[in-house]
Each structure stands twice: as C-alpha cells, then as structure tokens.
Design an enzyme around this catalytic site. Structure first.
Site, PDB file in Angstrom:
ATOM      1  N   TYR A  71      -6.470  -0.675  -6.716  1.00 36.04           N
ATOM      2  CA  TYR A  71      -5.821  -1.921  -6.271  1.00 36.04           C
ATOM      3  C   TYR A  71      -5.055  -1.746  -4.956  1.00 36.04           C
ATOM      4  O   TYR A  71      -4.861  -0.643  -4.495  1.00 36.04           O
ATOM      5  CB  TYR A  71      -5.003  -2.591  -7.369  1.00 36.04           C
ATOM      6  CG  TYR A  71      -3.763  -1.942  -7.950  1.00 36.04           C
ATOM      7  CD1 TYR A  71      -3.101  -0.892  -7.362  1.00 36.04           C
ATOM      8  CD2 TYR A  71      -3.234  -2.462  -9.139  1.00 36.04           C
ATOM      9  CE1 TYR A  71      -1.947  -0.370  -7.930  1.00 36.04           C
ATOM     10  CE2 TYR A  71      -2.083  -1.940  -9.718  1.00 36.04           C
ATOM     11  CZ  TYR A  71      -1.446  -0.894  -9.099  1.00 36.04           C
ATOM     12  OH  TYR A  71      -0.316  -0.389  -9.654  1.00 36.04           O
ATOM     13  N   GLU A  72      -4.710  -2.852  -4.338  1.00 35.33           N
ATOM     14  CA  GLU A  72      -4.172  -2.857  -2.961  1.00 35.33           C
ATOM     15  C   GLU A  72      -5.109  -2.149  -1.982  1.00 35.33           C
ATOM     16  O   GLU A  72      -4.658  -1.495  -1.035  1.00 35.33           O
ATOM     17  CB  GLU A  72      -2.782  -2.214  -2.899  1.00 35.33           C
ATOM     18  CG  GLU A  72      -1.709  -2.945  -3.667  1.00 35.33           C
ATOM     19  CD  GLU A  72      -1.510  -4.374  -3.190  1.00 35.33           C
ATOM     20  OE1 GLU A  72      -1.822  -4.680  -2.032  1.00 35.33           O
ATOM     21  OE2 GLU A  72      -1.057  -5.196  -4.011  1.00 35.33           O
ATOM     22  N   GLY A  73      -6.408  -2.302  -2.210  1.00 33.75           N
ATOM     23  CA  GLY A  73      -7.398  -1.664  -1.331  1.00 33.75           C
ATOM     24  C   GLY A  73      -7.821  -0.325  -1.898  1.00 33.75           C
ATOM     25  O   GLY A  73      -7.014   0.601  -1.989  1.00 33.75           O
ATOM     26  N   GLN A 103      -8.935   2.026   2.346  1.00 35.42           N
ATOM     27  CA  GLN A 103      -7.927   2.794   3.104  1.00 35.42           C
ATOM     28  C   GLN A 103      -8.614   3.662   4.159  1.00 35.42           C
ATOM     29  O   GLN A 103      -8.142   3.792   5.297  1.00 35.42           O
ATOM     30  CB  GLN A 103      -7.101   3.707   2.181  1.00 35.42           C
ATOM     31  CG  GLN A 103      -6.455   3.019   0.986  1.00 35.42           C
ATOM     32  CD  GLN A 103      -5.552   1.874   1.378  1.00 35.42           C
ATOM     33  OE1 GLN A 103      -4.819   1.954   2.364  1.00 35.42           O
ATOM     34  NE2 GLN A 103      -5.610   0.780   0.626  1.00 35.42           N
ATOM     35  N   ARG A 135       0.827  -1.211   0.000  1.00 37.18           N
ATOM     36  CA  ARG A 135       0.000   0.000   0.000  1.00 37.18           C
ATOM     37  C   ARG A 135       0.860   1.259   0.000  1.00 37.18           C
ATOM     38  O   ARG A 135       0.580   2.204  -0.732  1.00 37.18           O
ATOM     39  CB  ARG A 135      -0.932  -0.004   1.221  1.00 37.18           C
ATOM     40  CG  ARG A 135      -2.082  -0.945   1.032  1.00 37.18           C
ATOM     41  CD  ARG A 135      -2.962  -1.088   2.264  1.00 37.18           C
ATOM     42  NE  ARG A 135      -4.099  -1.931   1.906  1.00 37.18           N
ATOM     43  CZ  ARG A 135      -5.110  -2.209   2.710  1.00 37.18           C
ATOM     44  NH1 ARG A 135      -5.145  -1.719   3.946  1.00 37.18           N
ATOM     45  NH2 ARG A 135      -6.110  -2.969   2.294  1.00 37.18           N
TER      46      ARG A 135
END
Lengths: 594, 594
Positions: free
Chosen positions: B437-439, B444, B297
């Site tokens: 992506y990656e949350g 977040q 992240r």
C-alpha cells in the site's frame, strides 16, 4: 484457483536431468519405464487437479475443528481421501507385497509434488503415513508389518509421528513420555505429545501413532528413547478393530496456515495407560525415527517446491489477466501487468527458484533410487552418501525459498494479494511452517555441517563440487552458455572455500562454524540448484541445435537458467563472505546487550 | 507481548547520527531541544506501551467488523484513540495555530515509530489523518483549513485518502469517480473507492475523505484528476455537524493482516450525490495527493521499521526464555536458545536491519527538516533533493526488510511461531501489506529510477555516494573499523556502477533498466543503511576511546555495524550483477511461455 500439474517440466527433469532410463535399468525398477511414468503422472495430475485442488481454499476458510475429543476435517476431505486410497496413490513407492506399486522414488516424487501443490493440508496425512510405513518396513516386526502396512496402503488407516512434547522440540533428548512393560509383550504409554499432524481426524477407521517414549531405567538423553506403535483402536488377532485405546486428542491448534490439517495435542494414558508395542530394539527409537524423518524431511522439501509452484501458477494467471498501466516502451492504453518489467522479474524469480528446487529434488530422488537398487555396491554406497548430503539441502533450501516465492506471489497481486478471498495469501501462510516442522532449517544445517560435511572431512561435499565444476567447465566452452558456466564456476569456488572453512574450524571454533550453518545450507542450495539449471541449459541448447523436441520449452528453460545464473547464483559470493568472515559479529553481544 | 520503546537507540540516532542539535538550531525549531525531545519520547513511549500496545493482539483476534454500513472497531480502540487525541499526539508535527506542537519531523518520527510498533492497525488512523492535514495545509483554502485541521489535531475527526478504484490501483490514470459542479461552489461526487483505510469507523465524530475524481470535460488520464474534501457529515457554518453526506461504507475487507484496521469499500453518491468541495485548483489533484502520499510513504517506511522492532523484541524475549538443547561448546544441561549460534545469527540479522532502517529513516527526517527550516535557500534545496531521493528507499527498503525480519521472528519461535496465540505470526501477516500500500515497491522503484535518478542524470545519487565513500575512507584508515570501511567502499562502488547504468540506458533501453528497478531500490537501501551503520560505528568507536557514555551500548552498536557489513552489505555486489548483467533473462520469455 485451479492447479495444472507442470507435466512438461516434470518429465523433462525426470527423463533428461535425473535419468529415469538409468533408474529403470536397475534391478527391481523394471516397471518404471518412461511410458509408465508418463501415464502415472498424467493420471495423478488429473486426480490432484480435479479432486484435491478444489478443496484447498475452502479448507483454509473452514478449517478442521475439534469437538469433545473428535476432529471433523474440512468439507470434502473425507471423500477425497477415500478416493485417494482406492485409486492406490498411497502405495506408489511402497512394497507390492502389501498392495503397493513398488515404484522408485523418482516416480513417487512428482506424485507427492502434485498432491502437495493441490493441497498442502490434505497431503500431510499421506505424507505422515508414508513415514510410518517406512519406519515399520525398516524396524517393525513381521507381525507389525502385516497388521498395519496393507491397511495404510489401502487408505483404510493412517499413521502419525509423535516426537514433540512441550519441553522437547528440536531437542528430543528431553522427551519424557513413559512406556512401562506389562509382561505380555505390550507396554503402557503415558505422556503428552504436541504438534501431532493428523493426530486425530475422521478420514480413516484407525489412526496408528508411532511414539517416542522412555522405558523404566532407560539411560538419560537420546540414548534412552524407544519407539512404540500405539493405535487409536487396538487391533484383534484377526485384524479387526478392537477396543478404543487410551490416547485422546485434547485440543487442536489455531495456526497461521495449513489450517485444514488438524494439529493435535495427544494425551496418552490418562485413563489407565495406552497400550503399545515396541518397534525394533529398546533404546534405538531415535535411530528408527530418523529413518522416518529422513523420508519426511525430503517430502517436506517437496512441499516447499509444491506450494511455490502453486503460488507461481496463480501469479502468472493474475499477471496475464490484470490490466493496469501502459506498456513502458509503448504509448497505447493500459496493458496486462505481465508487460511490466518488474512483474516479469518477480515471475522469473519465482519460476527460476521453482525449477531449480524441482531439478535438485528429483535428482536427489534418483540418487536415492541408485542407493537402493543399483547392482553395484560401491555405486550404491556413493549414491547413499550423495543423497544424505542432499536431504538437508532439499528440505532446508526448498522450504526457505518457498517463503520468498509465496511472498512474491502476494506482491504480484498488489492489494488484492492481501485480501484472503484472492487465495495468494494462503500460500504465504501455509508455506511458513515448512522451514520449521520436521526439523527447522537450523536443525537441517546442523546435520549438513556435522554429519554430512565435517564427519568425512568434506569428502562427499568436495566430490559434488568437482562435478559442479565439470559442468561449469563444459558450459564455459560454449559461447551461448559461457556466462552461466562462469557464474557457476565462481559459485562453486565459493562453496568449496566454505567447505574448507567448515572442515578446518569445526573442532577448534565450533560456534563460529555453526554461526554460518544456515547460510552454508542456503548457499549449497543456490549452488546445487544452479548446477542443475546449468545442466538443464546445456541439454536445452543441445536439443535446440539438433532441432529436437519442443523448441519453445527449451528456449524458456535456457532463459530461466540464465536468470538463475544472473540473479540468484551471485548470492553465493555474499554468503561466502558472511560465513567465512562474518562469525565474529554474530556471537559478539552478551545476552544482556540484546 | 509487551512493547518497550528502544529509547536509547532512538536518542542515539536522533542526537548522534541525524543531528538533532543542528535541527534545533534552525529558525522555527527552537522548541526541539534535546531535552524536550527526550521528555516527549519518554512520554510517548509510556502511552504507546501502556495504552496502545496491549490492544494489538486482541485487535487481531477480534477484528473490526461491519454491520449495516457501520463499522465497530476492535475492543479498546475507541477509548485509546480518545486518549491519543486528548494527549495531543496527533499534533506533534502540525501547526501551532491549529493546536499542534509544530515540532520538526525528526522529533515526530520516533513517535510515529513507537505508535506503529505498539499497534500497526491502530496507528494507521492517525497516519492517514497526518496526510490529510498535510494536503490541506498545502492546497486547501483558508476555510477548509479552519474547518478541518483543528478537529483533526484534537482527535475529534479523522481523515482518509481515497485513491484506488477497482480498475485503478497502481495506475491512477484510470480513476473514474465523477465530480459535478453544483454552481454553488460545491460538487456532487459519485463513484466507488476501494481499500480505504479507516474509511468508516466509530472512533471519531466525523470522517473526512480526500477523494480523487474527475470533473466533467476534464482531460483523460492523470491530468484530469481533481482533489475533493468529502466529509461523512457536512459541516455547518458554525463548525457543528450537519447532515449525513451521501458516502457509505458497503463492506470491509477480510485481510491477511492489520485486521483491526477497517479497510472500506466506499460508495459515493448512490442517493443523490455526495457533496464535496474542491481542494486547490481543478485537475491538479494528483499533484496534491502526491504531497500527502510522500508523507504517507515515509510513514509507511516507518511502519516497516516499527513492526520489525516489535518482532525483534518478541524474538529476543523468547530466545532468552525458551530452554532447549545444550550449549554447543559446553557439556552441561539444556540452555536457553539464545546460546545457539543460529539463533544469534537470526537475532543479529533482525537487529542489524532494524537499526539500519531506523538510522536511515531518522537521517531522512532530519534532511526533510533542513529542507523546510534551514535559513539558507541553497541548503534547503540540496536537502530537499536528498530527502526526495531517500523517500522511495525508506518506503521500499524498510517494508521489504520487514517481511524478512518478521519471518525470521517466526522462525526463532520454532513451532510455537506458527501458533496464532504466540503472536509472532501476527507481525508476519501485518507486515505483508507494507510493501504494497501507498505504492508497491515497484512503484517506489519507478520513482527512484525515473524522477530521482534519471531526471538529473544521477547527480543527487552520485552526490550521496560521494558522501558514502568519504565515510568509508575514514573507516578504512582505522584499524578497528577497517573491514567495515572496505565493505562499504566496495558496496558504494557497486551502487555507483548501477547509477551509471541506469542513467546511460534509461532512454535507449527502458525495459532493461526497469527490470532492475526494485533490485536497485533494495541495493540503495542496503548501501545507505550500511552507510549509517558505518557512521554509527565510527561514532561509537570514538566514544569508547574517549570513555564517554554507555560503553555496553557503543560496543553493541559496533558489533551490529560489523554484522551489517559482513552479512548484509555484500549483497550489494550480487544486486549489481543482477541489475547490470541480468535484464536480458528477465524479459526473454514470450507471454505464452509462462
């Protein structure tokens, strides 16, 4: 990926915000009854939804292509355009004498919105033809009008605007294309034009180019530019098609979006000279082109609204369908993502901006109608000034917000939004041209600052702000609407400060004022869009109190107006600071510090 | 379309804002001297600029492609990745015992920035490998570490993260992939994973997948998920490659951007079961994956900064080259568009956001180093809490602003920006994945609200805000910096109100708080980015007063910080209103009103 026209909101805005009944009461607008309007909108919605919308994604995946000077448009476009012409949709706002329906702009505007929601790429062809018709109606000779306009309205022929050259984009003073008189009333045109939307295609029998060019000995700069009609096929005296003219498409662009619409590089006069005729008087070309551009700018503003509406519909459908995560306040299994507060926030942000942009654009259209049709000259004049103030805002604000709305649409889809098959990404790509063509947002903002604000010392702007304050005061007096009124009032005050700043400083410190020009434009959009949403809230509250109409619709409108007031209007205060206090740092760096 | 690493700003931020000397003084960071840092950055800048950057546009135009289960990466990628591994760039921040350089995160971060500026698609492969290394260092067995990590660091093998399944995106509780123990210490894995970045490619001898899956009888939901290593080729006892494992790439996605990076659909166990080994303890997979994800992240936040920097450089180059229109304040001929105030505003807006995002990210990296290396335990703990608060902000804010910055980059190019050959559009398309992506930003923001703010009653947040206020007070006392100080103080006050609101309401009215979660994240980014810019301004003013260093650089930094204060920080006040007063309308509509 279907499209369902938001008829309920369109009719609400037309009837209750923009005053269709008042337009209908003007001389020349007798046909535009609310009943007729509803019937036309329903018919148009059907056509756009069933015939045009299904070609949107396929056209993006299989763009128009060029081979040996010919452009083949995306599958289905030719047939859909034939149906479009035959059904009379090109003629909604154009003169009855040439086969049009002669209806007011307020009625044409939702039709344009629907066509563009259905398919931006497809809609661009009629959009350019609209502008060509408008220019020829204003400045063309009777013969030019008779030769071309009926064929435009029937959909047999289409029109284009040829302004840009490689060295002349935002600055048309740099146009170099030449037009040499032949002594027989015609001119030979030669030069290169780029970014010509539908400059070549296979959907019509003839393509008629309006071209900016310089005659020999014309003055330098913008005062030496004339406007010419240059058809792809010359037209015989009996109206039949004659010889192929010397204008050729040498390539089309590979673009980020609106891929189905061919963007042509046109070469005029490489084989002896393209034959054209002058429109209006020599050296007044830019003036005529501005007529065309003003119509086109408003229409591009509608494009911003249209693609935003389409992106909103798609996001809502996905949010109602996609199951993921539990409800935050519940403990049961996974739910559709429309239950997630942030998805709600995104959808409401899209919705509020779409509704605000629609309301402002339709009100502008009604103002344009009043400027044309109202019986009283002073009223016509006042409305013309109001409309002219609104055009750069409708164009600039609606297209800038389209970038945000379509981006949010991608976000609602999560990872699927990034996959082209899903379709959400297309809106994001398509939308990105809208704040660039027909004059970038900076060009709109120059117009807003220079011609529309500074020139009359802010008189028109202040008149509008006074109306905004009046609405705000009315809402502040109502317990339910008070917060909306307060926020609108605060925003209006900030806008007034900015107008004062612009007027006070435009001569002494022109660069500082223009350092805030785009921010001023966006701010005006937010405040005036918020104004229309506030008016909508007041009307909705009254209807609900009276128990009239569709309660669910009015309740939703109230909530959406409140969202606009809480989440969007407060930006006006930040914009004020940026404009009034922020110019210094915009201009502080020397070129070599970048 | 070249890329020149902004070494001057990087070194300024590292040395003067993030405190490289302090990091260097911690035990274990002795090698990270300012001189070494500068030398490494210069070398990395050369590699990224000369080898990787030239493959960016060509990779977009000719994406990686799939044939019969094999993926061929874009031309040049394989060779560039070989050079990347050989030069040791994969190992900058990884353990010396496995061939890495063991340098602190503050030094690795600019290297990651440069690689991503050069080529987001290319950089994704090492980015995922970094995460795999981190997860195995934390939870892997000694044997797993010895089998894999040296091969990762040398660039012989690469790593992937396998989380998402068609029904399990943001919500990993829905993961269905199964892992059945074979009695010999291995498991047979079966299931489908989607959106696997570099899940298949031709740049390495082996691809090592970290896979989330459920063992038989594992509890439902997130507490029943375990983590497995599943290599494409099984590894023999002597470290050589053995049999092909039963994991196959059945397709790759057709995406909006980052087209050169293959995004795979992986099928595990269709032919008897893919053999994997457990990482750490059963049912603790999500916990380990979060270690990997936290690193990833942060790195994706850097990607947002990177693509923004690249877009900024391209826009500046175009603005200095493109001639169009006269200077507003002059009467001479056409000038380069960098003379136009609105182009200046756009460039400054890009620059200020890039510099703010860089400053915040590098400061976060130094905080992470202090959390790992500081001699004092209490200091380590405090820094860990600070870092954890910053991670969702660096990820969310830097990626959201990348959408804005790259969009502005297109706008600076006018019509040329919309033409794919120009290259500006690629950054706009590439950037759009970063907030997903990656949350997603919402994920977040959930983390920021739940784990990072509510859990400790806002203690960490308030501690940071107190530091912001301290900076603001210092600036307010200086005539030159006063305005920056005032605006920062106001923004900090607004952020404090929001933190109070979140803490006070998260239990009683969770949906309202989460209706403002993303807005809170963006606001925190603006305030903390503005804080770092304010610190940079104070340092620059002091250097200028003392006559130290590069005056042009410090003057530009001062102006950019002022721009941030005038044009970006005031948004914090609008965000406050939206969060604290605006939840009601976010949640007002029933599902059928959409």
């Amino acid at each position: 990926m279907s499209y369902t026209a938001p008829l309920k909101d369109m009719l609400f805005v037309m009837n209750e915000l923009a005053g269709l009944a008042e337009v209908n009461a003007m001389p020349g607008c007798e046909d535009a009854t609310p009943e007729t309007a509803e019937a036309i909108l329903e018919e148009n919605a059907k056509f756009c939804g069933e015939v045009v919308a299904p070609l949107n994604h396929s056209g993006d995946q299989q763009p128009s292509f060029w081979t040996d000077g010919k452009v083949t448009t995306s599958a289905g476009f030719k047939e859909a355009f034939r149906q479009f012409g035959e059904a009379g949709w090109q003629g909604v706002q154009h003169p009855v004498e040439f086969g049009g329906q002669g209806l007011p702009k307020l009625l044409a505007t939702p039709c344009i919105e629907m066509l563009n929601s259905a398919n931006l790429s497809f809609a661009l062809c009629p959009l350019l033809t609209d502008g060509t018709i408008e220019a020829l109606m204003t400045a063309g000779t009777k013969q030019q009008q008779e030769t071309y306009i009926a064929n435009f309205i029937s959909g047999k022929w289409t029109g284009t605007m040829n302004l840009t050259e490689p060295q002349a984009g935002s600055d048309l003073a740099l146009v170099r294309t030449r037009a040499v008189p032949q002594g027989d009333g015609t001119f030979k045109i030669s030069g290169t034009k780029i970014f010509i939307t539908y400059g070549e295609h296979d959907m019509a029998e003839n393509i008629v180019h309006l071209v900016l060019a310089r005659t020999p000995n014309a003055p330098e700069g913008v005062k030496g530019i004339s406007l010419f009609v240059v058809p792809k096929f010359l037209v015989n005296a009996d109206g039949s098609l004659g010889e192929r003219n010397d204008v050729h498409c040498v390539s089309i662009e590979h673009k980020l979006g609106i891929k189905a619409s061919p963007t042509a590089v046109l070469q005029f006069g490489d084989h002896g000279g393209a034959i054209g005729t002058l429109v209006g008087e020599e050296n007044r070309g830019l003036e005529y082109m501005f007529i065309m551009m003003n119509a086109a700018r408003f229409a591009v503003g509608i494009q911003g609204l249209s693609v935003s509406e389409r992106a909103y519909q798609k996001a809502v459908a996905y949010a109602k369908d996609r199951v993921q995560s539990r409800d935050l306040a519940g403990s049961a299994g996974p739910v559709t993502i429309i239950h997630q507060p942030d998805v709600r926030r995104m959808l409401m942000s899209m919705r509020a901006q779409v509704e605000g942009a629609r309301a402002l654009a339709y009100v502008a259209a009604a103002t344009s109608d009043a400027a044309h049709f109202h019986a009283d000259e002073a009223t016509r004049k006042a409305n013309q000034a109001f409309y002219e103030y609104l055009v750069p805002i409708v164009k600039g604000w609606s297209t800038e917000l389209a970038i945000d709305v379509t981006s949010t649409g991608v976000q609602v889809h999560g990872g699927m939004g990034f996959i082209e098959e899903t379709g959400a990404a297309q809106y994001y790509r398509d939308a990105r041209i809208l704040s660039i063509y027909e004059g970038t947002t900076a060009i709109q903002a120059n117009d807003l600052v220079g011609r529309k604000t500074a020139r009359d010392g802010g008189a028109v702007a202040k008149g509008i702000i006074a109306q905004v304050r009046k609405t705000a005061a009315e809402l502040e007096g109502d317990a339910q609407l008070k917060v909306i009124g307060l926020r609108l009032n605060e925003a209006a005050g900030a806008l007034e400060e900015v107008v004062d700043y612009v007027v006070a400083n435009v001569k002494s410190d022109i660069k500082s004022v223009f350092a805030g020009s785009v921010t001023y434009l966006k701010m005006a959009g937010v405040v005036l869009g918020g104004w229309q949403m506030a008016r909508a809230a007041a009307i909705s509250a009254a209807r609900l109190k009276a128990g009239e109409g569709d309660a669910k619709f009015y309740e939703a409108k109230l909530a959406t107006a409140r969202f606009f007031a809480d989440q969007i209007l407060p930006q006006a205060l930040a914009y004020r600071t940026a404009i009034v206090d922020g110019a210094q740092s915009v201009l502080a760096l020397s070129e070599d510090q970048f």
